[in-house]
Design a protein around this motif. Structure first.
Motif, PDB file in Angstrom:
ATOM      1  N   ASP A 196       0.739  -1.181   0.046  1.00 23.50           N
ATOM      2  CA  ASP A 196      -0.093   0.060   0.170  1.00 23.50           C
ATOM      3  C   ASP A 196       1.057   1.285   0.097  1.00 23.50           C
ATOM      4  OD1 ASP A 196      -2.270  -1.595  -0.070  1.00 23.50           O
ATOM      5  OD2 ASP A 196      -2.726  -1.106   2.317  1.00 23.50           O
ATOM      6  N   ALA A 197       1.927   1.057   0.829  1.00 23.79           N
ATOM      7  CA  ALA A 197       2.886   2.382   0.898  1.00 23.79           C
ATOM      8  C   ALA A 197       3.539   2.464  -0.791  1.00 23.79           C
ATOM      9  CB  ALA A 197       3.768   2.280   1.898  1.00 23.79           C
ATOM     10  N   LYS A 198       3.950   1.579  -1.345  1.00 19.38           N
ATOM     11  CA  LYS A 198       4.676   1.792  -2.444  1.00 19.38           C
ATOM     12  C   LYS A 198       3.563   2.302  -3.464  1.00 19.38           C
ATOM     13  CE  LYS A 198       7.668  -2.255  -1.907  1.00 19.38           C
ATOM     14  NZ  LYS A 198       8.052  -3.551  -2.415  1.00 19.38           N
ATOM     15  N   ALA A 199       2.366   1.610  -3.567  1.00 21.78           N
ATOM     16  CA  ALA A 199       1.652   2.038  -4.582  1.00 21.78           C
ATOM     17  C   ALA A 199       1.332   3.699  -4.370  1.00 21.78           C
ATOM     18  CB  ALA A 199       0.186   1.308  -4.403  1.00 21.78           C
ATOM     19  N   ALA A 200       1.014   4.114  -2.940  1.00 18.22           N
ATOM     20  CA  ALA A 200       0.583   5.504  -2.653  1.00 18.22           C
ATOM     21  C   ALA A 200       1.858   6.361  -3.192  1.00 18.22           C
ATOM     22  CB  ALA A 200       0.420   5.542  -1.122  1.00 18.22           C
ATOM     23  N   GLY A 201       3.193   5.884  -2.931  1.00 20.45           N
ATOM     24  CA  GLY A 201       4.421   6.574  -3.387  1.00 20.45           C
ATOM     25  C   GLY A 201       4.275   6.900  -4.821  1.00 20.45           C
ATOM     26  N   ILE A 202       4.145   5.712  -5.408  1.00 25.50           N
ATOM     27  CA  ILE A 202       3.993   5.739  -7.163  1.00 25.50           C
ATOM     28  C   ILE A 202       3.081   6.647  -7.431  1.00 25.50           C
ATOM     29  CG2 ILE A 202       3.191   4.610  -9.170  1.00 25.50           C
ATOM     30  CD1 ILE A 202       4.402   1.925  -7.801  1.00 25.50           C
ATOM     31  N   LEU A 203       1.831   6.741  -6.827  1.00 23.29           N
ATOM     32  CA  LEU A 203       0.696   7.611  -7.269  1.00 23.29           C
ATOM     33  C   LEU A 203       1.126   9.225  -7.147  1.00 23.29           C
ATOM     34  CD1 LEU A 203      -2.235   5.511  -6.247  1.00 23.29           C
ATOM     35  CD2 LEU A 203      -1.532   6.146  -8.847  1.00 23.29           C
ATOM     36  N   MET A 204       1.620   9.282  -6.038  1.00 18.63           N
ATOM     37  CA  MET A 204       2.118  10.750  -5.442  1.00 18.63           C
ATOM     38  C   MET A 204       3.139  11.162  -6.354  1.00 18.63           C
ATOM     39  SD  MET A 204       2.285  10.382  -1.156  1.00 18.63           S
ATOM     40  CE  MET A 204       3.312  11.574  -1.183  1.00 18.63           C
ATOM     41  N   GLN A 205       4.207  10.490  -6.759  1.00 18.98           N
ATOM     42  CA  GLN A 205       4.852  10.914  -7.713  1.00 18.98           C
ATOM     43  C   GLN A 205       4.688  10.948  -9.293  1.00 18.98           C
ATOM     44  OE1 GLN A 205       8.567  11.424  -6.955  1.00 18.98           O
ATOM     45  NE2 GLN A 205       8.131  12.542  -8.679  1.00 18.98           N
ATOM     46  N   GLN A 206       3.820  10.168  -9.805  1.00 17.69           N
ATOM     47  CA  GLN A 206       3.096  10.463 -10.742  1.00 17.69           C
ATOM     48  C   GLN A 206       2.183  11.519 -10.847  1.00 17.69           C
ATOM     49  OE1 GLN A 206       3.955   8.151 -13.717  1.00 17.69           O
ATOM     50  NE2 GLN A 206       5.478   8.392 -12.129  1.00 17.69           N
ATOM     51  N   GLU A 207       1.563  12.085  -9.812  1.00 15.83           N
ATOM     52  CA  GLU A 207       0.781  13.310  -9.793  1.00 15.83           C
ATOM     53  C   GLU A 207       1.594  14.329  -9.900  1.00 15.83           C
ATOM     54  OE1 GLU A 207      -1.378  12.929  -6.020  1.00 15.83           O
ATOM     55  OE2 GLU A 207      -2.645  11.396  -6.583  1.00 15.83           O
ATOM     56  N   ALA A 208       2.786  14.344  -9.235  1.00 14.13           N
ATOM     57  CA  ALA A 208       3.541  15.474  -9.181  1.00 14.13           C
ATOM     58  C   ALA A 208       4.153  15.567 -10.606  1.00 14.13           C
ATOM     59  CB  ALA A 208       4.779  15.287  -8.109  1.00 14.13           C
ATOM     60  N   ASP A 209       4.535  14.548 -11.287  1.00 16.52           N
ATOM     61  CA  ASP A 209       5.272  14.482 -12.583  1.00 16.52           C
ATOM     62  C   ASP A 209       4.299  14.877 -13.691  1.00 16.52           C
ATOM     63  OD1 ASP A 209       7.513  13.869 -11.317  1.00 16.52           O
ATOM     64  OD2 ASP A 209       7.631  11.833 -11.913  1.00 16.52           O
ATOM     65  N   LEU A 210       3.077  14.315 -13.570  1.00 16.07           N
ATOM     66  CA  LEU A 210       2.202  14.449 -14.839  1.00 16.07           C
ATOM     67  C   LEU A 210       0.885  15.070 -14.750  1.00 16.07           C
ATOM     68  CD1 LEU A 210       2.870  10.445 -15.851  1.00 16.07           C
ATOM     69  CD2 LEU A 210       3.960  12.664 -16.885  1.00 16.07           C
ATOM     70  N   ALA A 211       0.714  15.785 -13.762  1.00 18.00           N
ATOM     71  CA  ALA A 211      -0.655  16.509 -13.384  1.00 18.00           C
ATOM     72  C   ALA A 211      -0.916  17.221 -14.602  1.00 18.00           C
ATOM     73  CB  ALA A 211      -0.435  17.436 -12.073  1.00 18.00           C
ATOM     74  N   GLY A 212      -2.346  17.242 -15.343  1.00 17.91           N
ATOM     75  CA  GLY A 212      -2.607  17.848 -16.457  1.00 17.91           C
ATOM     76  C   GLY A 212      -2.141  17.282 -17.696  1.00 17.91           C
ATOM     77  N   HIS A 213      -1.388  16.180 -17.893  1.00 22.22           N
ATOM     78  CA  HIS A 213      -0.996  15.735 -19.093  1.00 22.22           C
ATOM     79  C   HIS A 213      -1.936  14.827 -19.649  1.00 22.22           C
ATOM     80  CE1 HIS A 213       3.745  16.225 -18.928  1.00 22.22           C
ATOM     81  NE2 HIS A 213       3.267  16.963 -17.936  1.00 22.22           N
ATOM     82  N   ASP A 214      -1.708  14.354 -20.947  1.00 19.82           N
ATOM     83  CA  ASP A 214      -2.892  13.416 -21.511  1.00 19.82           C
ATOM     84  C   ASP A 214      -2.818  12.115 -20.681  1.00 19.82           C
ATOM     85  OD1 ASP A 214      -4.165  12.678 -24.165  1.00 19.82           O
ATOM     86  OD2 ASP A 214      -2.649  11.226 -24.072  1.00 19.82           O
ATOM     87  N   GLU A 215      -4.304  11.866 -20.656  1.00 18.51           N
ATOM     88  CA  GLU A 215      -4.611  10.759 -19.798  1.00 18.51           C
ATOM     89  C   GLU A 215      -3.795   9.442 -20.269  1.00 18.51           C
ATOM     90  OE1 GLU A 215      -8.758   8.637 -18.665  1.00 18.51           O
ATOM     91  OE2 GLU A 215      -8.650  10.628 -19.096  1.00 18.51           O
ATOM     92  N   ALA A 216      -3.962   9.396 -21.889  1.00 17.31           N
ATOM     93  CA  ALA A 216      -3.057   8.004 -22.431  1.00 17.31           C
ATOM     94  C   ALA A 216      -1.670   8.094 -21.870  1.00 17.31           C
ATOM     95  CB  ALA A 216      -3.294   8.119 -23.923  1.00 17.31           C
ATOM     96  N   GLN A 217      -1.088   9.016 -21.855  1.00 16.41           N
ATOM     97  CA  GLN A 217       0.512   9.056 -21.182  1.00 16.41           C
ATOM     98  C   GLN A 217       0.361   8.632 -20.055  1.00 16.41           C
ATOM     99  OE1 GLN A 217       2.079  13.079 -21.548  1.00 16.41           O
ATOM    100  NE2 GLN A 217       4.269  12.333 -20.956  1.00 16.41           N
ATOM    101  N   ILE A 218      -0.397   9.382 -19.216  1.00 16.08           N
ATOM    102  CA  ILE A 218      -0.382   8.935 -17.685  1.00 16.08           C
ATOM    103  C   ILE A 218      -0.718   7.521 -17.578  1.00 16.08           C
ATOM    104  CG2 ILE A 218      -1.637   9.318 -15.575  1.00 16.08           C
ATOM    105  CD1 ILE A 218      -2.255  12.228 -16.694  1.00 16.08           C
ATOM    106  N   LEU A 219      -1.638   6.953 -18.159  1.00 18.32           N
ATOM    107  CA  LEU A 219      -1.997   5.648 -18.041  1.00 18.32           C
ATOM    108  C   LEU A 219      -0.724   4.657 -18.516  1.00 18.32           C
ATOM    109  CD1 LEU A 219      -4.177   3.518 -17.548  1.00 18.32           C
ATOM    110  CD2 LEU A 219      -4.884   3.728 -19.991  1.00 18.32           C
ATOM    111  N   ASN A 220      -0.006   4.969 -19.406  1.00 10.98           N
ATOM    112  CA  ASN A 220       1.031   4.208 -19.894  1.00 10.98           C
ATOM    113  C   ASN A 220       2.214   4.187 -18.914  1.00 10.98           C
ATOM    114  OD1 ASN A 220       0.144   3.333 -22.406  1.00 10.98           O
ATOM    115  ND2 ASN A 220       0.974   4.876 -23.299  1.00 10.98           N
ATOM    116  N   ALA A 221       2.349   5.304 -18.396  1.00 10.09           N
ATOM    117  CA  ALA A 221       3.406   5.826 -17.089  1.00 10.09           C
ATOM    118  C   ALA A 221       3.034   5.042 -15.976  1.00 10.09           C
ATOM    119  CB  ALA A 221       3.470   7.429 -16.981  1.00 10.09           C
ATOM    120  N   LEU A 222       1.818   5.008 -15.489  1.00 10.07           N
ATOM    121  CA  LEU A 222       1.099   4.202 -14.247  1.00 10.07           C
ATOM    122  C   LEU A 222       1.573   2.838 -14.510  1.00 10.07           C
ATOM    123  CD1 LEU A 222      -2.027   6.119 -13.418  1.00 10.07           C
ATOM    124  CD2 LEU A 222      -0.094   6.149 -12.209  1.00 10.07           C
TER     125      LEU A 222
END
Length: 81
Positions: free
Chosen positions: A21-47
Motif C-alpha cells: 500500500d505504501a509503495k502504491a501510494a508513493g507511485i501515485l504521489m510521484q506520478q501526480e507531481a510529474d504528470l498532473a494535467g498531462h494527456d490521460e493516455a500518457q499517464i496511463l502508460n506511465a502508471l
C-alpha cells in the motif's frame, strides 16, 4: 552476497522494505507531481510501467481511474516541463 573480491554476485535486497500500500501510494504521489494535467493516455502508460517495474499488481479499472484523476489535476511547475 559478495565474493572474495567484494563483488556482488546476487541481487541486492530492498534496503527499506515497505508494505504494498505504501509503495502504491508513493507511485501515485510521484506520478501526480510529474504528470498532473498531462494527456490521460500518457499517464496511463506511465502508471502501467511504474507498477510493473515495482512488481505491484493493480487492475485496469483502477489504473484508468487514477490516470483520469491525474489528467484532471492542475499542472504544477514541475509537471509543466
Amino acid at each position: 552476497m559478495t565474493d572474495d573480491r567484494g563483488t556482488h554476485k546476487e541481487p541486492i535486497q530492498d534496503q527499506h522494505s515497505q508494505p504494498d500500500d505504501a509503495k502504491a501510494a508513493g507511485i501515485l504521489m510521484q506520478q501526480e507531481a510529474d504528470l498532473a494535467g498531462h494527456d490521460e493516455a500518457q499517464i496511463l502508460n506511465a502508471l502501467r510501467q511504474r507498477f510493473e517495474d515495482s512488481g505491484l499488481h493493480i487492475n485496469e479499472d483502477t489504473l484508468h481511474a487514477h490516470a483520469h484523476r491525474i489528467a484532471g489535476l492542475k499542472p504544477n511547475d514541475f509537471s509543466k516541463k
